[in-house]
Design an enzyme around this catalytic site. Structure first.
Site, short mmCIF file in Angstrom:
data_model
loop_
_atom_site.label_atom_id
_atom_site.label_comp_id
_atom_site.label_asym_id
_atom_site.label_seq_id
_atom_site.Cartn_x
_atom_site.Cartn_y
_atom_site.Cartn_z
N CYS A 70 -11.36 -8.48 -42.76
CA CYS A 70 -10.58 -9.71 -42.69
C CYS A 70 -9.15 -9.32 -42.37
O CYS A 70 -8.51 -8.59 -43.15
CB CYS A 70 -10.67 -10.42 -44.04
SG CYS A 70 -9.63 -11.89 -44.16
N CYS A 180 -8.97 -12.42 -35.78
CA CYS A 180 -9.56 -12.94 -37.02
C CYS A 180 -11.06 -12.75 -36.83
O CYS A 180 -11.61 -13.10 -35.78
CB CYS A 180 -9.23 -14.42 -37.17
SG CYS A 180 -10.23 -15.26 -38.43
#
Ligand code: DGL
Length: 260
Positions: A70, A180
């Protein structure tokens, strides 16, 4: 022992998807913080707290290394986590360097969450590698929400992306950086809107290679039968329908992997 993979939600599966090919003999624990997703629109303090809790949980569950799959959590928490824990912790940051290494004359469009775009970590990376000021930044928070509800190529997704991308002259961009991990699910939707000359760049391969190096350096590679346990915010996923849904996400990632 297991390798822990952590994300706020299903984005991290795109990194795990790659790791499963590289490590046929390792066991994995995947933690998605379903309770708190999306991270990109929270405060940094909240993201640090949630990430620390997840890491603590994975360590209690015997992981030998952790991948923070992440970009948002890495941006906020990686320094603190590495100070606190001894085991290898691999983070992710938008693959700006990779994109500029491939083409350093045209522009590079970096898409990420609002926290990552605002964060000090990305600013420092850009200062370090973007010598000719070629990087454009675009926060796309809505994509994380779409991903979590399984909406990847609907009209709503296309019109959101089309509006956000219309702010840039895409003929001047050499690549679109998927900054992302949730964004990997949308490559087909992006593709419809991008000129063919714009290529996707993500950090998944680099992250998995780094994981390999760290495991090797620390003598932590094992020879087990590959397995994965899934947790949603500390709850083990056992429901057959949910496990099937995860399988179908891997199938989508298989298809997205081939889009360049
Ligand atoms: N998948 C995450 C990332 O790579 C964050 C998504 C979110 O929770 O906002 O940045």
């Amino acid at each position: 022992m297991k390798i822990g993979f952590f994300d706020s939600g299903i984005g991290g599966l795109s990194v795990l998807h790659h790791a499963l090919k590289v490590f046929p003999n390792e066991q994995f624990l995947f933690f998605a913080d379903k309770k708190h997703v999306p991270y990109g629109e929270k405060t940094s303090e909240q993201v640090l707290e949630y990430t620390s809790e997840a890491v603590e949980f994975m360590i209690e569950n015997d992981v030998k290394a952790i991948v923070i799959a992440c970009n948002t959590a890495t941006s906020v928490a990686i320094t603190t986590l590495r100070e606190k824990y001894d085991l290898p912790i691999i983070g992710m940051e938008p693959a700006v360097k990779k994109a500029l290494d491939e083409n350093d004359t045209m522009r590079v469009l970096v898409c990420a969450t609002p926290i990552t775009v605002r964060g000090k970590k990305l600013k420092q990376l850009i200062e370090r590698v973007d010598n000719h000021h070629l990087v454009d930044l675009l926060p796309l928070p809505q994509l994380v929400r779409f991903a979590e509800t399984g909406e990847f190529d609907s009209k709503a997704v296309t019109s959101y992306l089309s509006e956000e991308l219309s702010r840039f002259d895409l003929t001047k961009e050499s690549s679109l950086v998927l900054g992302c991990t949730h964004f990997n699910y949308f490559k087909d939707s992006f593709r419809k809107l991008l000129p063919d000359s714009v290529k996707f760049v993500d950090g998944n391969e680099g992250t998995v290679n780094q994981l390999y190096r760290k495991l090797q350096e620390n003598g932590l590679l094992e020879n087990n039968r590959q397995s994965i346990e899934f947790y949603y915010s500390k709850e083990k996923v056992t429901d057959e329908a949910e496990l099937k849904r995860i399988d179908s996400l891997f199938e989508r990632l298989d298809k997205m992997f081939d889009l360049k």
